[in-house]
Design an enzyme around this catalytic site. Structure first.
Site, short mmCIF file in Angstrom:
data_model
loop_
_atom_site.label_atom_id
_atom_site.label_comp_id
_atom_site.label_asym_id
_atom_site.label_seq_id
_atom_site.Cartn_x
_atom_site.Cartn_y
_atom_site.Cartn_z
N HIS A 1 0.04 -4.42 -0.86
CA HIS A 1 -0.92 -3.47 -1.46
C HIS A 1 -1.86 -2.91 -0.40
O HIS A 1 -3.07 -2.78 -0.61
CB HIS A 1 -1.71 -4.15 -2.58
N SER B 1 4.54 -8.32 -4.16
CA SER B 1 3.21 -8.92 -4.03
C SER B 1 3.34 -10.41 -3.68
O SER B 1 3.81 -10.74 -2.59
CB SER B 1 2.41 -8.68 -5.31
#
Length: 242
Positions: free
Chosen positions: A170, A134
């Protein structure tokens, strides 16, 4: 033992719920450790949790996962102060750097205050494998969508830029991510952008993407490329299942 050439594995995965521990290393993180090519001793991994404010509880959970995986884990905490006056020596003593998720905007600001951005570049050039999830993926690139500032995604454009591309994380699990990337690339806010579904990663040797990998059966990795002024097209890449 440095990697043969500068290596980054940028991911949207790498950790999972453990069988007897809270967390364990998932295949992406295990793969990153393997990329360092360590033989005859336990690999040493530097965990950097700046994006979550160096939470000591998470540090302990991560270290426990490392113990299960046979990996020595040290933590480079910057709150309330760095662990040493020689951050380069600290990072170079490790085989792998794993950067956790959280606020990429805060991460970049704090790293720059302490000169860690330059330290990590030097470590990368010397063969320390850089990886993360991330925010720990986005940071190595020019920029990409982030929720660092609130629920509404914003595009950061001041990433470290070791890799001259945008990054979208994501990509399959948060509905706003895909249109944010497509719009930012189409409008020239960020360059061509590599995007990872949850559980996938992209391996770079130098600045060249060389392999998309996944710890999930059906997850994908994509290149969003600006085709004409004001438009962008998404291309699915071949993915190797770990």
């Amino acid at each position: 033992m440095p990697a043969e050439q500068p290596t980054i594995l940028a991911t949207s995965g790498g950790l999972r719920r453990g069988h007897r521990t809270d967390l364990e290393f998932a295949p992406l993180l295990t793969y990153a450790v393997d990329l360092a090519g360590v033989e005859g001793r336990r690999p040493k991994l530097c965990h950097i949790g700046t994006a979550l404010g160096d939470q000591r509880g998470f540090n302990a959970t991560f270290a426990e996962a490392g113990e299960v995986a046979g990996v020595e884990v040290v933590h480079l905490n910057l709150f309330p102060m760095p662990p040493t006056a020689d951050l380069l020596d600290y990072v170079l003593s490790c085989d792998v750097v794993w950067v956790g998720g959280g606020s990429v905007a805060n991460l970049l600001a704090v790293w720059r205050v302490h000169g860690l951005d330059s330290v990590l570049r030097e470590a990368w050039l010397r063969g320390v494998v850089l990886t993360g999830v991330s925010a720990g993926s986005l940071c190595w690139h020019v920029g990409g969508p982030t929720d660092s500032f609130g629920p509404e995604l914003r595009i950061v454009t001041d990433g470290l830029g070791f890799l001259p591309y945008g990054n979208g994380v994501h990509f399959d699990s948060e509905a706003a991510r895909r249109p944010a990337v497509l719009g930012a690339v189409a409008n020239g806010v960020i360059p061509d952008t590599y995007c990872t579904d949850d559980g996938t990663g992209l391996l770079y040797r130098g600045i060249e993407p060389v392999e998309a990998v996944s710890e999930r059966k059906n997850a994908g990795v994509y290149l969003v490329r600006r085709e004409d002024e004001g438009s962008a097209v998404e291309h699915a890449l071949d993915v190797r299942r770990l």
